[in-house]
Design a protein around this motif. Structure first.
Motif, short mmCIF file in Angstrom:
data_model
loop_
_atom_site.label_atom_id
_atom_site.label_comp_id
_atom_site.label_asym_id
_atom_site.label_seq_id
_atom_site.Cartn_x
_atom_site.Cartn_y
_atom_site.Cartn_z
N THR A 1 -12.25 -21.71 93.34
CA THR A 1 -13.48 -22.51 93.29
C THR A 1 -13.13 -23.99 93.16
O THR A 1 -12.21 -24.37 92.44
N VAL A 2 -13.86 -24.80 93.89
CA VAL A 2 -13.68 -26.25 93.78
C VAL A 2 -14.68 -26.76 92.76
O VAL A 2 -15.85 -26.39 92.78
N HIS A 3 -14.19 -27.59 91.83
CA HIS A 3 -15.06 -28.03 90.74
C HIS A 3 -15.76 -29.34 91.05
O HIS A 3 -15.20 -30.21 91.72
N GLY B 1 -10.32 -37.15 96.86
CA GLY B 1 -8.90 -37.28 97.16
C GLY B 1 -8.00 -36.75 96.06
O GLY B 1 -6.81 -36.51 96.28
N SER B 2 -8.57 -36.57 94.84
CA SER B 2 -7.75 -36.08 93.73
C SER B 2 -7.72 -34.56 93.67
O SER B 2 -7.06 -34.00 92.81
N ASP B 3 -8.44 -33.88 94.56
CA ASP B 3 -8.49 -32.43 94.54
C ASP B 3 -7.76 -31.87 95.77
O ASP B 3 -8.27 -31.95 96.88
N PRO B 4 -6.54 -31.33 95.57
CA PRO B 4 -5.76 -30.88 96.72
C PRO B 4 -6.41 -29.72 97.49
O PRO B 4 -6.06 -29.46 98.64
N GLU B 5 -7.37 -29.03 96.86
CA GLU B 5 -8.11 -27.98 97.58
C GLU B 5 -8.98 -28.60 98.68
O GLU B 5 -9.34 -27.96 99.65
N MET C 1 -20.63 -31.65 99.45
CA MET C 1 -19.27 -31.26 99.86
C MET C 1 -18.77 -30.10 98.99
O MET C 1 -18.28 -29.09 99.49
N ILE C 2 -18.92 -30.25 97.67
CA ILE C 2 -18.44 -29.21 96.75
C ILE C 2 -19.17 -27.89 97.03
O ILE C 2 -18.57 -26.82 97.11
N LEU D 1 -19.11 -22.42 99.25
CA LEU D 1 -19.76 -21.41 100.07
C LEU D 1 -18.74 -20.82 101.06
O LEU D 1 -18.69 -19.60 101.28
N ALA D 2 -17.92 -21.67 101.64
CA ALA D 2 -16.88 -21.20 102.57
C ALA D 2 -15.87 -20.31 101.83
O ALA D 2 -15.51 -19.24 102.30
N GLU D 3 -15.46 -20.75 100.63
CA GLU D 3 -14.49 -19.98 99.82
C GLU D 3 -15.03 -18.59 99.52
O GLU D 3 -14.32 -17.60 99.64
N LYS D 4 -16.28 -18.54 99.11
CA LYS D 4 -16.91 -17.26 98.73
C LYS D 4 -16.93 -16.30 99.91
O LYS D 4 -16.64 -15.12 99.78
N ASN D 5 -17.27 -16.83 101.07
CA ASN D 5 -17.37 -15.96 102.25
C ASN D 5 -16.01 -15.58 102.80
O ASN D 5 -15.89 -14.53 103.43
N LEU D 6 -15.01 -16.41 102.56
CA LEU D 6 -13.65 -16.07 102.98
C LEU D 6 -13.18 -14.87 102.17
O LEU D 6 -12.64 -13.92 102.70
#
Ligand code: ZN
Length: 242
Positions: A2-4, A39-43, A226-227, A232-237
């Protein structure tokens, strides 16, 4: 993963005060803050990737107020970007380019440079025209791994339509440059018109085999879109893999 959402109203306010004291506009201060968050979140953004913009206005040397696009300049990393990393480009001449049938990469780069308010600024991003042609105040763009993985699936267009619904435009693969900017603007307008009919507001745009754009009237809403879309993409992946 999950992206925070790392947005803090307190921090945003402090940064605006800090930059206002240095003569930087509120728009550009907030643009700097949320670009750093992305830019600080490598995910979301691998080193050196992604680009961001804000449409604003400023005075030229003779005091005329002109519309500008502050867009990420080459050589800057979003994680550590400073206000000068989003150089101001005159917006109207960029919009006029949309009437052209075609434009070489060389001519695109030189017309972007010619319209810089400060000629010593770095080259505006190769995706400047895409940012210019979409009439949203704040635009965030990442090549997030989750979106890339989704957009690389077979039948990605229909899959993305199903996942993201009508508030996200889907753009087929086109090489970055003038052609992509025109195609993306057209897809944006189609999706935005559909949203308007339903009384909704468009949130973003998936570029197949390329990445994700999010939009907002404020730095905060664009960042939060964006988050939300990446999660949403992560969940469906995950659902697809399991
Ligand atoms: Zn891109």
């Amino acid at each position: 993963m999950t992206v925070h959402n790392n947005w803090s109203d307190d921090n945003a306010e402090k940064i605006v005060d800090y930059y206002l004291a240095k003569g930087i506009s509120k728009d550009l201060a907030l643009r700097t803050y949320s670009a750093q968050l992305l830019g600080s979140d490598p995910e979301l953004v691998l080193h050196g990737g992604g680009n961001t913009s804000v449409k604003s206005s400023c005075n030229d040397i003779v005091g005329n107020n002109i519309n500008v696009l502050h867009v990420k300049g080459s050589g800057w990393d979003l994680g550590t970007i400073e206000p000068e990393g989003h150089p101001a480009v005159k917006l109207e001449p960029l919009l006029e380019l949309r009437n052209l049938e075609s434009l070489t990469d060389e001519d695109m780069v030189s017309s972007q440079r010619q319209n810089l308010l400060n000629p010593n600024s770095p080259n505006p991003s190769v995706e400047t025209l895409l940012h210019a042609f979409i009439p949203k105040k704040f635009i965030d763009h990442t090549h997030s791994l989750a979106i890339l993985a989704l957009a690389n699936q077979p039948d990605a267009i229909n899959l993305c339509k199903k996942i993201f619904g009508t508030k996200v435009a889907i753009v087929p693969y086109v090489m970055p440059g003038f052609e992509l900017a025109k195609v993306a603007a057209k897809e944006y307008e189609k999706a935005q018109n559909n949203c308007k009919l339903k009384g909704e507001e468009i949130e973003g745009m998936v570029l197949i085999n390329h990445g994700l754009f999010s939009f907002g009237d404020t730095a905060k809403s664009s960042y939060e879109n964006m988050i939300k879309l990446v999660n949403l993409a992560e969940k469906n992946l995950k659902r697809k893999i399991n």
